[in-house]
Write an enzyme that holds these catalytic residues in place. Structure first.
Site, PDB file in Angstrom:
ATOM      1  N   PRO B  61       0.835  -1.210   0.000  1.00 25.62           N
ATOM      2  CA  PRO B  61       0.000   0.000   0.000  1.00 25.62           C
ATOM      3  C   PRO B  61       0.866   1.254   0.000  1.00 25.62           C
ATOM      4  O   PRO B  61       2.000   1.244   0.499  1.00 25.62           O
ATOM      5  CB  PRO B  61      -0.784  -0.135   1.319  1.00 25.62           C
ATOM      6  CG  PRO B  61      -0.797  -1.597   1.619  1.00 25.62           C
ATOM      7  CD  PRO B  61       0.503  -2.137   1.105  1.00 25.62           C
ATOM      8  N   ARG B 269      -4.580  30.268 -25.073  1.00 25.90           N
ATOM      9  CA  ARG B 269      -4.490  30.484 -26.506  1.00 25.90           C
ATOM     10  C   ARG B 269      -3.690  31.745 -26.771  1.00 25.90           C
ATOM     11  O   ARG B 269      -3.390  32.517 -25.860  1.00 25.90           O
ATOM     12  CB  ARG B 269      -5.905  30.624 -27.085  1.00 25.90           C
ATOM     13  CG  ARG B 269      -6.705  29.346 -27.038  1.00 25.90           C
ATOM     14  CD  ARG B 269      -8.167  29.603 -27.273  1.00 25.90           C
ATOM     15  NE  ARG B 269      -8.436  30.081 -28.634  1.00 25.90           N
ATOM     16  CZ  ARG B 269      -9.645  30.498 -29.027  1.00 25.90           C
ATOM     17  NH1 ARG B 269     -10.644  30.525 -28.169  1.00 25.90           N
ATOM     18  NH2 ARG B 269      -9.825  30.900 -30.264  1.00 25.90           N
ATOM     19  N   HIS B 270      -3.364  31.927 -28.028  1.00 28.37           N
ATOM     20  CA  HIS B 270      -2.766  33.190 -28.469  1.00 28.37           C
ATOM     21  C   HIS B 270      -3.746  34.318 -28.155  1.00 28.37           C
ATOM     22  O   HIS B 270      -4.936  34.076 -27.923  1.00 28.37           O
ATOM     23  CB  HIS B 270      -2.551  33.125 -29.978  1.00 28.37           C
ATOM     24  CG  HIS B 270      -3.815  32.723 -30.692  1.00 28.37           C
ATOM     25  ND1 HIS B 270      -4.795  33.641 -31.021  1.00 28.37           N
ATOM     26  CD2 HIS B 270      -4.283  31.511 -31.068  1.00 28.37           C
ATOM     27  CE1 HIS B 270      -5.802  32.989 -31.596  1.00 28.37           C
ATOM     28  NE2 HIS B 270      -5.518  31.702 -31.633  1.00 28.37           N
ATOM     29  N   ASN B 276      -9.714  36.168 -36.038  1.00 30.85           N
ATOM     30  CA  ASN B 276     -10.713  35.909 -34.997  1.00 30.85           C
ATOM     31  C   ASN B 276     -11.815  36.963 -35.080  1.00 30.85           C
ATOM     32  O   ASN B 276     -12.991  36.657 -35.067  1.00 30.85           O
ATOM     33  CB  ASN B 276     -10.108  36.004 -33.578  1.00 30.85           C
ATOM     34  CG  ASN B 276      -9.272  34.807 -33.187  1.00 30.85           C
ATOM     35  OD1 ASN B 276      -8.282  34.950 -32.452  1.00 30.85           O
ATOM     36  ND2 ASN B 276      -9.635  33.617 -33.647  1.00 30.85           N
ATOM     37  N   ARG B 319       0.558  34.127 -34.489  1.00 30.38           N
ATOM     38  CA  ARG B 319      -0.163  34.694 -33.365  1.00 30.38           C
ATOM     39  C   ARG B 319       0.269  34.189 -31.996  1.00 30.38           C
ATOM     40  O   ARG B 319       0.201  34.943 -31.008  1.00 30.38           O
ATOM     41  CB  ARG B 319      -1.673  34.530 -33.547  1.00 30.38           C
ATOM     42  CG  ARG B 319      -2.150  33.109 -33.881  1.00 30.38           C
ATOM     43  CD  ARG B 319      -3.542  33.167 -34.495  1.00 30.38           C
ATOM     44  NE  ARG B 319      -4.213  31.900 -34.737  1.00 30.38           N
ATOM     45  CZ  ARG B 319      -4.018  31.115 -35.794  1.00 30.38           C
ATOM     46  NH1 ARG B 319      -3.115  31.448 -36.708  1.00 30.38           N
ATOM     47  NH2 ARG B 319      -4.720  29.996 -35.935  1.00 30.38           N
ATOM     48  N   GLU B 339      -2.459  25.016 -35.049  1.00 35.41           N
ATOM     49  CA  GLU B 339      -3.905  24.797 -34.998  1.00 35.41           C
ATOM     50  C   GLU B 339      -4.330  23.729 -36.009  1.00 35.41           C
ATOM     51  O   GLU B 339      -3.624  23.462 -36.989  1.00 35.41           O
ATOM     52  CB  GLU B 339      -4.650  26.120 -35.264  1.00 35.41           C
ATOM     53  CG  GLU B 339      -6.172  26.035 -35.196  1.00 35.41           C
ATOM     54  CD  GLU B 339      -6.748  25.490 -33.873  1.00 35.41           C
ATOM     55  OE1 GLU B 339      -6.221  24.466 -33.369  1.00 35.41           O
ATOM     56  OE2 GLU B 339      -7.734  26.048 -33.369  1.00 35.41           O
ATOM     57  N   HIS B 404      -3.707  27.014 -29.469  1.00 34.70           N
ATOM     58  CA  HIS B 404      -4.899  27.383 -30.232  1.00 34.70           C
ATOM     59  C   HIS B 404      -6.118  26.645 -29.694  1.00 34.70           C
ATOM     60  O   HIS B 404      -5.985  25.714 -28.910  1.00 34.70           O
ATOM     61  CB  HIS B 404      -4.687  27.017 -31.705  1.00 34.70           C
ATOM     62  CG  HIS B 404      -3.453  27.614 -32.305  1.00 34.70           C
ATOM     63  ND1 HIS B 404      -3.461  28.798 -33.003  1.00 34.70           N
ATOM     64  CD2 HIS B 404      -2.170  27.194 -32.307  1.00 34.70           C
ATOM     65  CE1 HIS B 404      -2.230  29.075 -33.421  1.00 34.70           C
ATOM     66  NE2 HIS B 404      -1.429  28.125 -33.005  1.00 34.70           N
ATOM     67  N   MET B 408      -5.774  23.306 -27.703  1.00 33.23           N
ATOM     68  CA  MET B 408      -5.930  23.419 -26.250  1.00 33.23           C
ATOM     69  C   MET B 408      -7.009  22.470 -25.746  1.00 33.23           C
ATOM     70  O   MET B 408      -6.870  21.884 -24.672  1.00 33.23           O
ATOM     71  CB  MET B 408      -6.286  24.863 -25.876  1.00 33.23           C
ATOM     72  CG  MET B 408      -6.316  25.106 -24.387  1.00 33.23           C
ATOM     73  SD  MET B 408      -6.269  26.868 -24.026  1.00 33.23           S
ATOM     74  CE  MET B 408      -6.908  26.881 -22.352  1.00 33.23           C
TER      75      MET B 408
END
Lengths: 477, 482
Positions: B61, B269-270, B276, B319, B339, B404, B408
């Site tokens: 254990p 993320r970036h 975006n 990025r 990405e 990204h 992620m």
């Protein structure tokens, strides 16, 4: 925010994209600064010295050469230093095992000198010539010798990793002697019986003073002890990434005889039209090749053959004709030519003359815009190589650039040669490990196909004329 | 060349099946008569063993068996090898509702021994069901298994059922490690909810003692025909015997790379990018003004955290690198962190994807994990390419990974043990850092929003995923953009 504020803030540097590798790097005045690291395998800060340990005929040189080949292929500059070689250069003529007798003062002196000469070259390679890993291949069977090496490593700031091979199986040792000792320069003037006799006595000279790596006495050292050709391993204190990779590699290789067959898919429709990339099907000649390949494979009568393809239609179509199960690997897909996919070389020259020239300047590192480089290919093929090492008889049906990368691994070709290796359509390469290398048999299956090999042109300058760029483009429809 | 009626081509002497491309995964498979795909021939899967594998832990254990079992199970499931762990202690807790004391484990407690044996057999029965009936590939049998006799029983069981056996033994005599183990995972165990710390520790130490006398560790000689790895002193040394196949080789490699040194992994993320803002996916654009603000805020955050020897990793896309530049410390670029490649859909808005590729858009909603963009990648592909990143994250200590959205999600799913169905819908908003700290058998997550506005890039699964749906139904869940 005023400029007088005391802000502990980094001012982000402007980025520019390196035109060859398409890597984004910080720049000043539009010029790239020394670029911050692209992921390299070996992120150790200091060089590594690998030291073999073991009686003669335990596979130390086999392991050294194979490991060196693997590390170089994955981009870690590695070189092996075989002390036996130094001895041969020093002694010119090998008389007999007596040289290795533990009471032969003269012999001991020369052997020590050779070891030191080799270590000196190791230092040169690692500290001056930019080498990352050196493999010090010798018996190193005494604790005293190993202590000398460790002091040397400490003085120079090298990490030390021992690779010990322990084996008592008489069959393995006998086979070893047949494969690599009989052909050694030491025994060119002897017949087989004499050579074996002498070599066995040579082994005996080392046996009494052999101090294997010990779980207790050597518990602070980093090492792997390979027992009975990989049946069992003892791994102690792996320090970093590169040592972890080395251990993984060593635990996956074997010496069971087998052959690896490499070939490309049959001629494709895009091949015929002189276009690169894409996902087209086989041309009629390509289909014929697939049939011939099936027959060839049958004739070879290969035990438990595994067949691997990429996930592109043309390799799968080729495998289908074999009539045996096959496994699709995305990792075996052809190099991604990005914006140049499905173009003819003439069109690439027309639309992207700069790219075309850069590629000719450094074909290994050149990355297509939104695509890949040969360097990227090698990274993605590494798991394929690892599994090829584990497997026995395998047929890999792949693509030109991919086949070049795999071939370069097996035949120890440099990054410069790799992108120009000749891998014509409708030709199977049969690779059989022998001694320290690989025997290659090239089998052309007698179905005609276009030539897709483009040599490096003489003029690789961006100022060259289109004709100069297109000089080496192979003929197509 | 004739195309025979059954859709095969007759070429030379043998028939070649026609190929059709599976619309979801874009895999070429032989098609049968009606142009429908036949059961496709093996796509490269990790575990190409023909028979299931039973991993058996061995050790006293508090030697980390359950830690290893859970972690290994999580890893194998993430790389798409259906794995399940079977903890005999759990079975015991279900059987003996209330744990009184270590006396239950005394070697002379007949009643206790009987119950413990029953529990082991019940667990093995469930193992058999999982591996033989439910399509499981690997089962991890987590118990002490400290006697040769018990291991014999398991060996016979495996033989009868055609399972390969691989033992994972953990040997440790370092009192500090054992003490820490007890603090981390035993004190909080259901067995000790009613005890105070000192009582619990005292009882547990006596429990360990119950096993010590009868402990027969795996032996280099006696057990030389078994396949096993013996982990000594939390990874300082390993003994590896008779690795039989690919999956065992991967398991050994994984076990040799994990460690228990406390550390944290920061995922983000970036900063918000120009694409975006326009609601476009993929591409290689730079940071927007707000994205740059975020990068600076990230730099400040990292400094304030005062992290020891922090490594910073980015992808090779502009990025993430721009974001790292603002942090002001050396960083490493990994192509593997790029990405997901959206292939023909790169730089399109969702509205445009619906317009030009409505079928693709629907297929993606039907199975977002396995869906591969034409000339692009799937989440499934992403996981395969991220595996070396995970392996290196296991080796490392404090790391900040600037990546990204899809990437992620894959990494997060690994750390938080999220299945393939949930993975593509994990929430990974811009400008938010997730701090993951291993604790007990899992991972503590702290979410730190750095207070810089950004667009939302999270698109939920719409109600209607049918190919016949109207454009409005498809675009219902598209997040706002300019």
């Amino acid at each position: 925010m005023s400029s007088t504020e005391d802000v502990i803030m980094a001012i982000p540097r402007e980025l520019t994209q390196n035109p060859l590798r398409k890597i984004w790097m910080p720049c000043k005045n539009g010029l790239p600064e020394k670029h911050i690291s692209q992921k390299r395998v070996c992120m150790t800060n200091c060089p590594t010295l690998i030291v073999t340990v073991g009686l003669p005929a335990r596979g130390k040189t086999y392991i050294s050469k194979k490991l060196t080949r693997y590390l170089n292929w994955i981009g870690v500059p590695t070189k092996e230093f075989n002390v036996g070689q130094y001895r041969r250069e020093c002694l010119k003529i090998y008389k007999s095992f007596e040289f290795f007798r533990p009471d032969n003062e003269e012999g001991l002196k020369i052997r020590k000198q050779c070891a030191l000469a080799a270590l000196n070259d190791v230092r040169q390679y690692l500290s001056v010539e930019g080498g990352q890993v050196a493999v010090f291949d010798a018996t190193n069977t005494t604790r005293e010798r190993r202590a000398t090496i460790m002091r040397f490593a400490e003085q120079n700031g090298y990490k030390v990793f021992f690779v010990e091979s322990v084996c008592e199986d008489p069959k393995v040792i006998a086979e070893n002697i047949v494969q690599v000792k009989l052909g050694s320069p030491d025994y060119t003037d002897r017949n087989t019986e004499e050579a074996i006799q002498d070599f066995m006595k040579r082994i005996k000279c080392y046996e009494n003073s052999y101090q294997p790596l010990d779980e207790n006495l050597d518990r602070e050292l980093s090492y792997i002890k390979i027992m009975n050709v990989g049946q069992r391993y003892l791994v102690n204190r792996v320090l970093d990434h590169i040592q972890s990779r080395i251990v993984y590699y060593l635990m996956n290789i074997h010496i069971t005889p087998r052959s690896i067959y490499l070939c490309r898919h049959g001629e494709s429709d895009l091949n015929v039209r002189g276009r690169i990339g894409g996902d087209s099907g086989l041309s009629p000649r390509g289909k014929e090749f697939a049939q011939y390949l099936g027959r060839f494979i049958q004739d070879q009568n290969i035990k438990d053959l595994k067949v691997w393809t990429s996930q592109m239609k043309r390799t799968i179509q080729t495998a289908e004709a074999l009539g045996v199960p096959y496994e699709q690997w995305k990792a075996l897909n052809e190099i991604d030519a990005g914006v140049c996919e499905e173009m003819m070389y003439e069109e690439i020259q027309e639309h992207y003359p700069l790219e075309f020239a850069l590629r000719d300047q450094d074909k290994y590192r050149y990355r297509y815009p939104k695509g890949e480089s040969y360097e990227d290919l090698v990274q993605r093929l590494e798991p394929v190589i690892m599994e090829l090492e584990r497997q026995e008889n395998v047929l890999v049906i792949c693509h030109q650039a991919v086949m070049r990368c795999l071939l370069a691994y097996f035949l120890d070709k440099s990054a410069e040669e790799l992108p120009y290796l000749k891998c014509p359509l409708h030709t199977v390469l049969k690779l059989t490990p022998v001694a320290y290398g690989c025997k290659v048999e090239s089998i052309y299956l007698n179905v005609e196909a276009v030539n897709t090999h483009r040599d490096k042109p003489e003029n690789v300058d961006i100022s060259r004329l289109p004709e100069e760029a297109l000089l080496t483009v192979p003929a197509h429809y």
